[in-house]
Design a protein around this motif. Sequence first.
Motif, short mmCIF file in Angstrom:
data_model
loop_
_atom_site.label_atom_id
_atom_site.label_comp_id
_atom_site.label_asym_id
_atom_site.label_seq_id
_atom_site.Cartn_x
_atom_site.Cartn_y
_atom_site.Cartn_z
N LEU A 186 41.85 41.20 44.24
CA LEU A 186 40.46 41.37 43.85
C LEU A 186 40.40 42.29 42.64
CD1 LEU A 186 38.72 42.01 47.29
CD2 LEU A 186 38.62 39.92 45.94
N GLY A 187 39.37 42.08 41.82
CA GLY A 187 39.16 43.01 40.74
C GLY A 187 38.77 44.37 41.30
N GLU A 188 39.13 45.42 40.59
CA GLU A 188 38.82 46.76 41.07
C GLU A 188 37.31 46.94 41.22
OE1 GLU A 188 39.58 51.44 39.83
OE2 GLU A 188 40.49 49.82 38.66
N GLY A 189 36.90 47.42 42.38
CA GLY A 189 35.49 47.64 42.65
C GLY A 189 34.73 46.40 43.07
N HIS A 190 35.45 45.30 43.32
CA HIS A 190 34.81 44.03 43.71
C HIS A 190 35.12 43.70 45.16
CE1 HIS A 190 33.42 42.68 39.72
NE2 HIS A 190 34.48 43.32 39.25
N SER A 191 34.19 43.00 45.79
CA SER A 191 34.40 42.53 47.16
C SER A 191 34.74 41.05 47.21
CB SER A 191 33.14 42.79 48.00
OG SER A 191 32.02 42.12 47.43
N THR A 194 25.26 34.32 49.02
CA THR A 194 24.94 33.78 47.69
C THR A 194 24.52 34.91 46.76
OG1 THR A 194 24.24 31.67 48.64
CG2 THR A 194 23.46 32.19 46.42
N TYR A 195 23.71 35.83 47.28
CA TYR A 195 23.29 36.99 46.48
C TYR A 195 24.51 37.83 46.09
CZ TYR A 195 21.25 41.46 45.17
OH TYR A 195 20.93 42.61 44.49
N GLN A 196 25.41 38.03 47.04
CA GLN A 196 26.62 38.81 46.75
C GLN A 196 27.45 38.12 45.67
OE1 GLN A 196 29.17 39.29 50.15
NE2 GLN A 196 30.63 40.61 49.07
N ALA A 197 27.58 36.78 45.76
CA ALA A 197 28.35 36.05 44.75
C ALA A 197 27.68 36.14 43.38
CB ALA A 197 28.48 34.59 45.18
N ASN A 252 28.92 40.78 37.49
CA ASN A 252 29.68 42.00 37.17
C ASN A 252 31.01 41.66 36.49
OD1 ASN A 252 27.70 43.71 38.11
ND2 ASN A 252 28.58 43.87 40.17
N TYR A 253 31.68 40.62 36.98
CA TYR A 253 32.93 40.21 36.33
C TYR A 253 32.67 39.84 34.87
CZ TYR A 253 36.11 39.91 40.37
OH TYR A 253 36.94 40.20 41.45
N MET A 254 31.57 39.09 34.62
CA MET A 254 31.28 38.66 33.26
C MET A 254 30.89 39.85 32.38
SD MET A 254 32.02 35.53 33.13
CE MET A 254 31.34 35.14 31.53
N ARG A 255 30.16 40.80 32.92
CA ARG A 255 29.81 42.00 32.14
C ARG A 255 31.07 42.78 31.78
NH1 ARG A 255 25.90 41.73 36.20
NH2 ARG A 255 23.86 41.08 35.39
N GLU A 256 31.99 42.88 32.74
CA GLU A 256 33.28 43.54 32.45
C GLU A 256 34.04 42.78 31.37
OE1 GLU A 256 35.16 43.63 36.23
OE2 GLU A 256 33.69 45.01 37.11
N MET A 257 33.95 41.44 31.41
CA MET A 257 34.63 40.63 30.40
C MET A 257 34.04 40.90 29.02
SD MET A 257 35.06 36.47 30.20
CE MET A 257 35.82 36.39 31.82
N VAL A 258 32.72 41.01 28.94
CA VAL A 258 32.06 41.30 27.66
C VAL A 258 32.54 42.65 27.12
CG1 VAL A 258 29.86 41.85 26.56
CG2 VAL A 258 30.04 39.86 28.08
N VAL A 259 32.57 43.67 27.98
CA VAL A 259 33.04 45.00 27.57
C VAL A 259 34.47 44.93 27.09
CG1 VAL A 259 33.58 47.32 28.40
CG2 VAL A 259 31.42 46.22 29.09
#
Length: 658
Positions: free
Chosen positions: A251-256, A292-295, A301-308
Amino acid sequence: MPSALLLLLPLGLISAVAVNWYLCFRRNIEKAKESGIPYVVVPVFVLHRFWLITNPLWLKLARKFLPEEWIESWYDYVRPEFPWELRNEPFKKFGSDTILSVSGGDFCLWTADADVISQITTRRSDFPKPTQIYTSLDIYGKNVVTTESAAWRRHRKLTSPPFTERNNHLVWAETLDQTQAMLNTWLGKNRQGNQTVDRIMDDTMRLSLYVISRAGFGRKLEWPQVEDTSHNSTGIDVKPTQKIQNEEAELGEGHSMSYTYALHFLLDHIVFAILINRTILKLSPVKVMRHTYQAYIEWGNYMREMVVSKKAAIKAGERLDDMDIVGQLVKGQLLPTDEKSSSKDAPLSDSEILGNSFVLMLAGHETVANTLHYAFLLLAMNISSQRNLQKDLQEHFQGRPISEWDYDRDLPALFGGMTGAVLNEQLRLIAPVVNIPKCTYGVPDQPLIVNGKKCTLPTNTFINLCSCVHTNPSWWPHGPPKDPKNPAHPVSNLDNDLEEFKPERWLLDPDHKDKTTTTAKELNILDDKTKAADDAEEFSISTTSVTSPSLYRPPKGAFIPFSDGFRSCLGRRFAQVEALSALAVIFSQYSVELAVDKWATDQEVDEMDEQGRRAVWAKAASEAQRLIHGSTTIITLQMRQGSVPLRFVRKGSERFNF
């Protein structure tokens, strides 16, 4: 006295609404008469959200309690998906391939006329996209699907560059790789394919997701291994037939959730995300809604991390892959100020990057997956066409291993041969969407040539370009039905073969010449050709035919699986390359058959003579046809009433070969 007032207030309100509806209804009928377009009077605006959700109930009650003569004239035309359920029959019954439905609400134009469709798709300013119906897709931000006019031009220009011919080479290579991995899970340990697979739709969804993740977003995803358990590490039950490992090892760090699982789950349950308020989803007592909300949160969040991460890489001087959509959009954000020419070319915000990433994933995910799923079913149900496809692939590849296949050499042969014919025929019979929406909201009344005469389409008209134009005998060559006593469709085209799966209809005779013309062109009401060509170049819009020059080319407007004109599908070529290469991988080596486990065991089938096998196969084919006809739309057209189990077997090992 106060009690009487409390009673009169709602009665007065109801009366005012009724009077207003009646006046609007009368006014609309007068406008319809003036338009010159054949019209039908209906009791409701068919695309009102309440009617879209509840219409099956009201139609059932109307059929049960109202006299037939009260409902006969309008019943078919208030069914939102009548162009799929009934195909051309309502148009034929009305005597026109273009119909204006009139109610106390907005007008609605339905057309299965290639001439009318061509006019509408070509005159982009006169018939905009009704973006208000797409606002639910803004779950991460504005995007190329949900915008119009100058905003759309900006989004389209910035999202187009990755969809290049160079990118198609990567689509080709990734599809060859991922399709072989998918096929391995279907064939079993001995790779003979003597096992029934009923997760076809799930796996084609996964295939298309993995291809676009790599070819569009630069992220390679590995095909998961089959497990013995029907549960995954999240604690959410999955279908026993799925039995696919959903989580990546890390899992990505900080992800469930893993990136893969979050995206896969979100897309599988997208109807919850687009129709239900996020707070309600989060607090829902229903586990799948909370998940679904969690997904939704996790993938965002993964995509925001990708942008950063992309921003940091660019600032550090690293070169990004030209085919990485997110990377290229982020790169545009970081251009020096003097290189950002104007507001219309302003870079996308972070939320707009996420919004475009999501809709491109969604569109690329569902469309190709559905295309492959239905193609497998139709080939399993039409054995002679499947053999013709295999013969064509054998003649071209001559046993050459997949590792030696070449995009530049092999794709044109696939596109222009039986593989392309299979793809086109599947899209002709079962297009990704039933109705392509346009409108005249925000524009004045528009001139339109209908049935050879000049008409006027009123403002505030919702337009449906109906995919049943694909089976309209006015626009397609056709012959007699294969079996008049057992028609391919219950009510449509009973006197011809246009509802039948015949890829061979696309294969041209050497002497064929295209003599088709368009009335609209002759009447000079289309946009300037030079302007259209300039726009096409600026926005990377393909101006090539939707089909190969070596196959039959339908009249303009008669074949619209990817829409047409200025707002045609951005990823059309991407989808074609993916579908063609996947079909080639599978049918160059294997055959697909309907599984008959419901009616006979393997041993019983082995002991049957040909007559017995034909009988049990016919039962499976009838069940498959019923489920295909029962397909419905949420975002795209899908088979939702059940699944059709299939078997993939080595060529020469078929049990049903007649």
